[in-house]
Enzyme design. Sequence first.
Site, mmCIF file in Angstrom:
data_model
loop_
_atom_site.group_PDB
_atom_site.id
_atom_site.type_symbol
_atom_site.label_atom_id
_atom_site.label_comp_id
_atom_site.label_asym_id
_atom_site.label_seq_id
_atom_site.Cartn_x
_atom_site.Cartn_y
_atom_site.Cartn_z
ATOM 1 N N ASP A 28 0.921 -1.164 0.059
ATOM 2 C CA ASP A 28 0.030 -0.020 -0.160
ATOM 3 C C ASP A 28 0.927 1.215 -0.100
ATOM 4 O OD1 ASP A 28 -2.290 1.775 0.623
ATOM 5 O OD2 ASP A 28 -1.557 1.968 2.674
ATOM 6 N N PHE A 29 0.378 2.425 -0.136
ATOM 7 C CA PHE A 29 1.048 3.603 -0.399
ATOM 8 C C PHE A 29 0.965 4.498 1.042
ATOM 9 C CE2 PHE A 29 1.648 8.197 -1.286
ATOM 10 C CZ PHE A 29 3.028 8.377 -1.965
ATOM 11 N N ASP A 30 -0.314 5.167 1.178
ATOM 12 C CA ASP A 30 -0.428 6.012 2.314
ATOM 13 C C ASP A 30 -0.199 5.249 3.781
ATOM 14 O OD1 ASP A 30 -1.369 8.559 1.154
ATOM 15 O OD2 ASP A 30 -2.076 7.126 -0.034
ATOM 16 N N ASP A 211 -1.967 -0.765 6.110
ATOM 17 C CA ASP A 211 -1.943 -0.054 7.088
ATOM 18 C C ASP A 211 -3.639 0.145 7.601
ATOM 19 O OD1 ASP A 211 -2.218 1.943 5.325
ATOM 20 O OD2 ASP A 211 -2.143 3.294 7.050
HETATM 21 MG MG LIG Z 1 -2.913 3.057 3.675
#
Ligand SMILES: [Mg+2]
Length: 284
Positions: A28-30, A211
Amino acid sequence: MAHVTPVEDAAARLYRVLSHEPASLFSDFDGTLSPMAPTPDGAALAPGVRDVLRALARRIELVGIVTGRAVNDARERVGVPELLYVGNHGLEWAERGVHVDHPVGIAAADSISTALHQIGAEIGSTLGLGGLVFEDKRLSGSIHYRLSEDPVTMGLALGEITERVAIAHGLHVASGKMVYELRPTASVSKGTALREIVLQRNLRSAVFLGDDVTDVDGFRALRALREGEGLPTLAVGVLTPDTAPSVIAESDLLLDGVDDVVRTLNALDHLLAADRIRATELES
Ligand SMILES: [Mg+2]
């Protein structure tokens, strides 16, 4: 209290799983590769991530970013063209110049845009639009309320309106960290994308780091690949102060924030590099 795995142990577990080749590593990124920012526009990769992703892409068959952002947005922020990018929660894929939109997403683009405007008008006439960020990502939409004056009150009111408007437009709502996501369907997710990629390409192992709640679909897909297909997989949850219980419950191991993600990826890269050196020595 959630149990955090030390970086060296986590890297060793990733390394063991990824020794089953061809291997794949997705993130994932963020909140996973970039610290949570007050606005979506303010998010940037943590220091060192770009270099380690580039290094890993040379050692692992497939390295991919799987995000709720639009592909072009994610690709610009990550800046490593050799990766696979899956955007809009599985509705959009891009790899080495080839870009594919899911037909379900294209069909819903107008509804998403209309619904975002309607939600804005309704919340604007009651609580006001202060601190809200609306994102029309074409195949999905987001409404962020992290910066609103009273995020709890705003979250409740916005959730009610978003749910009602989404139903009227045949859309699906998912919630994350101070954000509501409007999606065309619940049947396409980060999880369905991961499953399809791993099976279509005959990958023999997969790791996914995430996350937030939408990453849990990915965690579950990896577990299904492990239990149903016998593939070694690892779901890595990333802890932040506002991690949802499902992220903790459904991951195979937990890392403490973006800093530990960066350290783990670097430690993994060192293990894989040492492998390469040993292989060269055996050949010579
Ligand atoms: Mg995220």
